[in-house]
Design an enzyme around this catalytic site. Structure first.
Site, short mmCIF file in Angstrom:
data_model
loop_
_atom_site.label_atom_id
_atom_site.label_comp_id
_atom_site.label_asym_id
_atom_site.label_seq_id
_atom_site.Cartn_x
_atom_site.Cartn_y
_atom_site.Cartn_z
N ASP A 1 -5.83 10.51 -11.52
CA ASP A 1 -4.17 10.52 -11.48
C ASP A 1 -3.57 9.10 -11.60
O ASP A 1 -2.40 9.26 -11.15
CB ASP A 1 -3.77 11.67 -10.30
CG ASP A 1 -4.13 10.99 -8.97
OD1 ASP A 1 -5.08 10.41 -8.85
OD2 ASP A 1 -3.36 11.40 -8.06
N GLU A 2 -4.51 8.33 -12.10
CA GLU A 2 -4.07 6.83 -11.81
C GLU A 2 -3.42 6.65 -13.24
O GLU A 2 -4.13 6.57 -14.26
CB GLU A 2 -5.18 5.91 -11.50
CG GLU A 2 -5.55 6.22 -9.86
CD GLU A 2 -6.47 5.26 -9.51
OE1 GLU A 2 -6.67 4.10 -10.09
OE2 GLU A 2 -7.54 5.76 -8.50
#
Length: 336
Positions: free
Chosen positions: A248-249
């Site tokens: 989720d970066e």
């Protein structure tokens, strides 16, 4: 296709039945299909329906003589290449001979017809026709092969484009992946050093993403990442880069940022947009979720160090973790 239909075709044009019979007898073993016409109009009609290897054309016919027939055949594009041999008693007349060549004749045979001369000339023209047909087939095969090659080249280019895209883009979101992002970041650093311009790097971590995954499953997590990926570019400028680094970066290269406060304001708007509710379709059902974003921003200062890229990434990462420690769903500008 029958063997008869594959034979070359010869058209004999003469208004005298006895001459037709004689020509038919002389050419019976020529290996060609023989067609007969007793007038110029009938000959023209047959030429519309058949492709002839050779036309043996009587010059002296009522209504339409051989010169007129040859001239009309020459005017038709698809018939102009058909060889015509004039059969005439006026062979010794140079004026008629020149008129015949001007009309489109390729040769003359004098009456009364010499059997050997007729058969020899017909054989030569049939051989020429055979060579033309082989050349036509070879050209058709070449054209077909060329089309195949063009299709293969186009398919190969498409595959190469797809492979290059897959190698440089995230398969889930379609955004640039870490490899392409680092390339874009290096390019931004080089431009900034060359033109003494400024830009900023932003690292984004999605707050609450693990909870969505745990509560609604990985399908919901994937759908959320796709929604975030489509929402991010709509709040950025066309020359900015947004990439998914993994999980989720996400990361941003914000071009032409002269004032660090400008980057902060842009990311604060982005943070608010990412915090808006998401309506996800998961396994045919609608799932409503909300997440936040912790964003760390590092403005680039002119730097000729070889590790300038790592320094900038480290600064943005530290600022992002500071945003998480500050309560999440906020933006932090790295100290310069």
């Amino acid at each position: 296709m029958t063997s008869e239909s594959m034979k070359p075709k010869i058209l004999i044009v003469d208004d005298t039945p006895a001459n037709l019979v004689a020509m038919r007898r002389l050419l019976a073993h020529s290996g060609a299909q023989l067609f007969e016409a007793t007038s110029g109009n009938q000959a023209l009609a047959l030429c519309l329906d058949h492709e002839f290897a050779l036309i043996l054309l009587d010059v002296n016919m009522p209504d339409m003589d051989g010169f007129e027939v040859a001239s009309l055949l020459g005017d038709a594009e698809h018939l102009s290449g058909t060889p015509i041999i004039f059969v005439t008693a006026a062979y010794a007349d140079d004026m008629n001979r020149l008129k015949g060549y001007h009309s489109g004749a390729v040769d003359y045979i004098a009456k009364p017809i010499n059997d050997v001369i007729l058969q020899s000339k017909v054989r030569v023209f049939l051989e020429l026709h055979s060579a033309r047909m082989k050349l036509r087939e070879a050209m058709a095969e070449l054209a077909e092969r060329n089309e195949e090659l063009q299709r293969e080249i186009a398919e190969r280019k498409l595959i190469e484009t797809m492979v290059r895209h897959q190698a440089s883009h995230d398969p889930l979101t379609g955004l640039p992946n870490r490899i392409l992002f680092r390339d874009r970041l290096q390019g931004a650093i080089q431009r900034a050093n060359r033109h003494h311009s400024r830009f900023a790097l932003a690292c984004i971590d999605i707050d609450g993403f693990k909870g969505v995954n745990d509560r609604h499953g990985h399908a919901a997590g994937d759908a959320l990442l796709q929604e975030i990926a489509s929402r991010l570019p709509t709040h950025l400028r066309s020359n900015d880069t947004v990439a998914r680094l993994g999980g989720d970066e996400f990361a941003l290269v914000l071009e032409e940022i002269d004032d660090p406060q400008m980057a902060l304001q842009l990311c604060e708007k982005l943070c608010a947009a990412l915090g808006e509710p998401y309506s996800l379709r998961v396994n045919g059902e609608r799932v409503e979720v909300r997440v936040g974003a912790s964003i760390g921003i590092a403005p680039y200062a002119l730097n000729d160090r070889v590790d300038a890229e790592e320094q900038l990434m480290h600064a943005a990462d530290n600022a992002m973790y500071e945003a998480k420690r500050s309560g999440k769903n906020c933006c932090v500008l790295a100290k310069t």
